[in-house]
Write an enzyme that holds these catalytic residues in place. Structure first.
Site, PDB file in Angstrom:
ATOM      1  N   VAL A 122      -2.372  -8.221  15.331  1.00 60.43           N
ATOM      2  CA  VAL A 122      -3.134  -7.383  14.550  1.00 60.43           C
ATOM      3  C   VAL A 122      -2.610  -6.032  14.717  1.00 60.43           C
ATOM      4  O   VAL A 122      -2.842  -5.386  13.372  1.00 60.43           O
ATOM      5  CB  VAL A 122      -4.406  -7.529  14.595  1.00 60.43           C
ATOM      6  CG1 VAL A 122      -5.704  -6.638  13.724  1.00 60.43           C
ATOM      7  CG2 VAL A 122      -5.069  -9.101  14.473  1.00 60.43           C
ATOM      8  N   GLN A 167     -12.277  -2.947  17.156  1.00 57.03           N
ATOM      9  CA  GLN A 167     -12.092  -4.269  16.493  1.00 57.03           C
ATOM     10  C   GLN A 167     -12.295  -5.379  17.401  1.00 57.03           C
ATOM     11  O   GLN A 167     -12.598  -6.626  16.660  1.00 57.03           O
ATOM     12  CB  GLN A 167     -10.522  -4.327  15.884  1.00 57.03           C
ATOM     13  CG  GLN A 167     -10.349  -3.466  14.838  1.00 57.03           C
ATOM     14  CD  GLN A 167     -10.113  -4.121  13.682  1.00 57.03           C
ATOM     15  OE1 GLN A 167     -10.084  -5.327  13.366  1.00 57.03           O
ATOM     16  NE2 GLN A 167      -9.773  -3.390  12.460  1.00 57.03           N
ATOM     17  N   GLU A 227      -3.690   5.915   4.034  1.00 56.56           N
ATOM     18  CA  GLU A 227      -3.153   4.821   2.865  1.00 56.56           C
ATOM     19  C   GLU A 227      -4.006   4.645   1.826  1.00 56.56           C
ATOM     20  O   GLU A 227      -5.384   4.951   2.023  1.00 56.56           O
ATOM     21  CB  GLU A 227      -3.017   3.724   3.652  1.00 56.56           C
ATOM     22  CG  GLU A 227      -2.009   3.589   5.081  1.00 56.56           C
ATOM     23  CD  GLU A 227      -1.642   2.494   5.562  1.00 56.56           C
ATOM     24  OE1 GLU A 227      -0.838   2.265   6.231  1.00 56.56           O
ATOM     25  OE2 GLU A 227      -2.966   1.613   5.768  1.00 56.56           O
ATOM     26  N   ARG A 233       0.920  -1.177   0.102  1.00 56.19           N
ATOM     27  CA  ARG A 233      -0.242   0.028   0.084  1.00 56.19           C
ATOM     28  C   ARG A 233       0.857   1.225   0.037  1.00 56.19           C
ATOM     29  O   ARG A 233       2.119   1.329   0.493  1.00 56.19           O
ATOM     30  CB  ARG A 233      -0.924   0.060   1.182  1.00 56.19           C
ATOM     31  CG  ARG A 233      -0.377  -0.063   2.593  1.00 56.19           C
ATOM     32  CD  ARG A 233      -1.447  -0.462   3.519  1.00 56.19           C
ATOM     33  NE  ARG A 233      -1.010  -1.173   4.676  1.00 56.19           N
ATOM     34  CZ  ARG A 233      -1.792  -1.873   5.766  1.00 56.19           C
ATOM     35  NH1 ARG A 233      -2.818  -1.843   5.164  1.00 56.19           N
ATOM     36  NH2 ARG A 233      -1.454  -2.401   6.658  1.00 56.19           N
ATOM     37  N   ARG A 247     -13.490  -7.700   7.859  1.00 56.23           N
ATOM     38  CA  ARG A 247     -12.979  -8.488   7.194  1.00 56.23           C
ATOM     39  C   ARG A 247     -11.506  -8.677   7.799  1.00 56.23           C
ATOM     40  O   ARG A 247     -10.908  -9.783   7.806  1.00 56.23           O
ATOM     41  CB  ARG A 247     -12.516  -7.629   5.725  1.00 56.23           C
ATOM     42  CG  ARG A 247     -11.784  -6.617   5.486  1.00 56.23           C
ATOM     43  CD  ARG A 247     -10.020  -6.718   5.681  1.00 56.23           C
ATOM     44  NE  ARG A 247      -9.382  -5.779   5.045  1.00 56.23           N
ATOM     45  CZ  ARG A 247      -8.206  -5.175   5.662  1.00 56.23           C
ATOM     46  NH1 ARG A 247      -7.692  -6.019   6.763  1.00 56.23           N
ATOM     47  NH2 ARG A 247      -7.495  -4.363   5.284  1.00 56.23           N
ATOM     48  N   ASP A 250       0.766  -2.408  12.488  1.00 52.95           N
ATOM     49  CA  ASP A 250       0.761  -2.385  11.065  1.00 52.95           C
ATOM     50  C   ASP A 250       1.068  -1.236  10.295  1.00 52.95           C
ATOM     51  O   ASP A 250       0.696  -0.733   9.338  1.00 52.95           O
ATOM     52  CB  ASP A 250      -1.047  -2.521  10.954  1.00 52.95           C
ATOM     53  CG  ASP A 250      -1.729  -1.182  11.440  1.00 52.95           C
ATOM     54  OD1 ASP A 250      -0.997  -0.473  12.089  1.00 52.95           O
ATOM     55  OD2 ASP A 250      -2.839  -1.345  11.474  1.00 52.95           O
ATOM     56  N   LYS A 302     -18.086  11.519 -26.261  1.00 56.08           N
ATOM     57  CA  LYS A 302     -17.103  12.452 -26.524  1.00 56.08           C
ATOM     58  C   LYS A 302     -17.392  13.707 -26.055  1.00 56.08           C
ATOM     59  O   LYS A 302     -16.610  14.650 -26.095  1.00 56.08           O
ATOM     60  CB  LYS A 302     -16.585  12.347 -28.048  1.00 56.08           C
ATOM     61  CG  LYS A 302     -15.772  11.100 -28.446  1.00 56.08           C
ATOM     62  CD  LYS A 302     -15.151  11.184 -29.890  1.00 56.08           C
ATOM     63  CE  LYS A 302     -14.525   9.836 -30.322  1.00 56.08           C
ATOM     64  NZ  LYS A 302     -14.099   9.821 -31.519  1.00 56.08           N
ATOM     65  N   THR A 318     -10.706   5.961  15.288  1.00 55.31           N
ATOM     66  CA  THR A 318      -9.212   5.703  15.012  1.00 55.31           C
ATOM     67  C   THR A 318      -8.977   5.209  13.540  1.00 55.31           C
ATOM     68  O   THR A 318      -8.010   6.007  12.670  1.00 55.31           O
ATOM     69  CB  THR A 318      -8.617   4.666  15.575  1.00 55.31           C
ATOM     70  OG1 THR A 318      -8.666   4.963  16.984  1.00 55.31           O
ATOM     71  CG2 THR A 318      -7.137   4.492  15.531  1.00 55.31           C
ATOM     72  N   LYS A 359      -8.570   0.689  -1.662  1.00 57.70           N
ATOM     73  CA  LYS A 359      -9.393   1.235  -0.248  1.00 57.70           C
ATOM     74  C   LYS A 359      -8.486   2.279   0.023  1.00 57.70           C
ATOM     75  O   LYS A 359      -7.166   2.278   0.340  1.00 57.70           O
ATOM     76  CB  LYS A 359      -9.438   0.340   0.850  1.00 57.70           C
ATOM     77  CG  LYS A 359      -9.616   0.708   2.200  1.00 57.70           C
ATOM     78  CD  LYS A 359      -9.992  -0.207   3.155  1.00 57.70           C
ATOM     79  CE  LYS A 359      -8.766  -0.628   3.930  1.00 57.70           C
ATOM     80  NZ  LYS A 359      -8.983  -1.745   5.181  1.00 57.70           N
TER      81      LYS A 359
END
Length: 349
Positions: A225, A140, A56, A45, A112, A228, A330, A84, A69
């Site tokens: 986790v 989280q 990011e 990233r 995810r 990072d 166009k 955060t 993302k």
């Protein structure tokens, strides 16, 4: 038209599906895409760092779809009433570049990340693991606990945070929505003692030592986790030296993950190879394993594709004109007031 999923639409999708079912389906989709790893155009990233945080961009693509993302990480945001982490993302057709989905990804990122953690633990933790320590009880944490309960059958979660209000929040939520036994620990060491799995998901800045070698027991699986970004870690480097370490995308994790503390030749294994069976995961019941998870763009690609599919099936979300629809592709100027006046004059003449 581009499908738009705002926060309220995403919440509807999650609530109608159910959090455990959403996490299970997402983990299955993640596993499928990780096993297609070689089909993706991948890169680390792009990060813009400041003294207060990082912003990011995370791109990835296969032959059919492109995703990116936008995400930040600002640990001091909570003091001014902001999360955060905040994020949104786009899914587009590779053949045309047309954006088919614009979606919130703040809540989705938590989902995810938890699904990825549990999917990795299915491959790396000891079979029959039933207890987990959860260090860091912020935004989280509920998702991590629910994912490990749904996908691995975790029955007991031992929780600790230096902010007791965060732990109060986590205990309140988990007690209301899950049969998990939630145990409030007095310290990190108290939480991890005897745990099968240890998840660290803190917002510490700098090289924090959340886990030290003396806390590690044979057979533990560590789901790291929170470390990072460059200069941000949670594990004492000797914890890594005594473990078998797995990563998402090595080129990115060398810069941002726990292994940034170690020499460039320290051995690690990419998770996709374990899932395909080309590299062994855990080699014995006594071995310590670490998933050095920093989050990779492929996980957001998977989440965006899943959300897009689910939103179409459920009829949730809205269609927006993110890209102009033109009679003449166009003639972009014709959209403007000046262009419309010229068209009216031509018709009048």
């Amino acid at each position: 038209m581009t499908r738009f999923i705002d926060v309220h639409s995403l919440v509807r999708l999650v609530d109608e599906t159910g959090v455990p079912e959403f996490l299970k389906a997402l983990a299955d989709a993640l596993r499928d895409d990780f096993m297609r790893w070689r089909e993706f155009d991948k890169k680390a990233r792009v990060a813009s760092h400041s003294h207060l945080g990082v912003i990011e961009l995370m791109p990835v693509a296969d032959d059919g779809a492109y995703a990116f993302k936008y995400v930040n990480g600002h640990p001091h945001n909570t003091a001014v009433g902001l999360p955060t982490v905040m994020a949104f993302g786009v899914l587009a057709e590779v053949d045309t570049g047309y954006p088919v989905l614009l979606s919130e990804l703040t809540l989705t990122t938590a989902l995810r990340t938890a699904a990825t953690s549990a999917m990795a633990a299915q491959a790396l933790a000891r079979p029959g693991s039933r207890s987990m320590a959860l260090i860091g009880n912020g935004s989280q944490s509920e998702f991590q606990a629910l994912a490990f309960h749904a996908l691995l059958g975790i029955e007991e979660v031992r929780v600790f945070d230096i902010d007791p209000r965060a732990t109060d929040k986590l205990v309140r939520h988990l007690s209301a929505c899950t049969p998990l036994e939630v145990v409030r620990a007095a310290s990190t060491a108290d939480a991890v003692r005897g745990a099968d799995i240890v998840t660290t998901v803190t917002a510490h800045q700098g090289h924090a030592v959340v886990l030290s070698p003396g806390m590690i027991e044979p057979g533990m699986h560590i789901n790291a986790v929170g470390g990072d970004s460059p200069g941000k870690t949670e594990l004492h480097p000797d914890v890594l030296r005594l473990a078998r370490v797995f990563v998402e995308y090595e080129a990115q994790t060398r810069i941002e993950g726990e292994i940034q503390q170690l020499p460039a030749d320290f051995p690690v294994h990419e998770l996709w190879k374990v899932l395909l069976g080309s590299v062994p995961g855990r080699e014995s019941a006594e071995q310590v394993t670490v998933f050095d998870s920093v989050g990779f763009a492929l996980e957001d690609y998977t989440a965006l594709r899943y959300i897009h599919q689910l939103s179409l099936e459920r009829g949730i979300g809205q269609q927006i004109a993110l890209v102009p629809e033109l009679d003449d592709p166009k003639d972009l100027f014709g959209l403007t007031a000046s262009g419309r006046r010229r068209a009216v004059l031509r018709r009048a003449a």
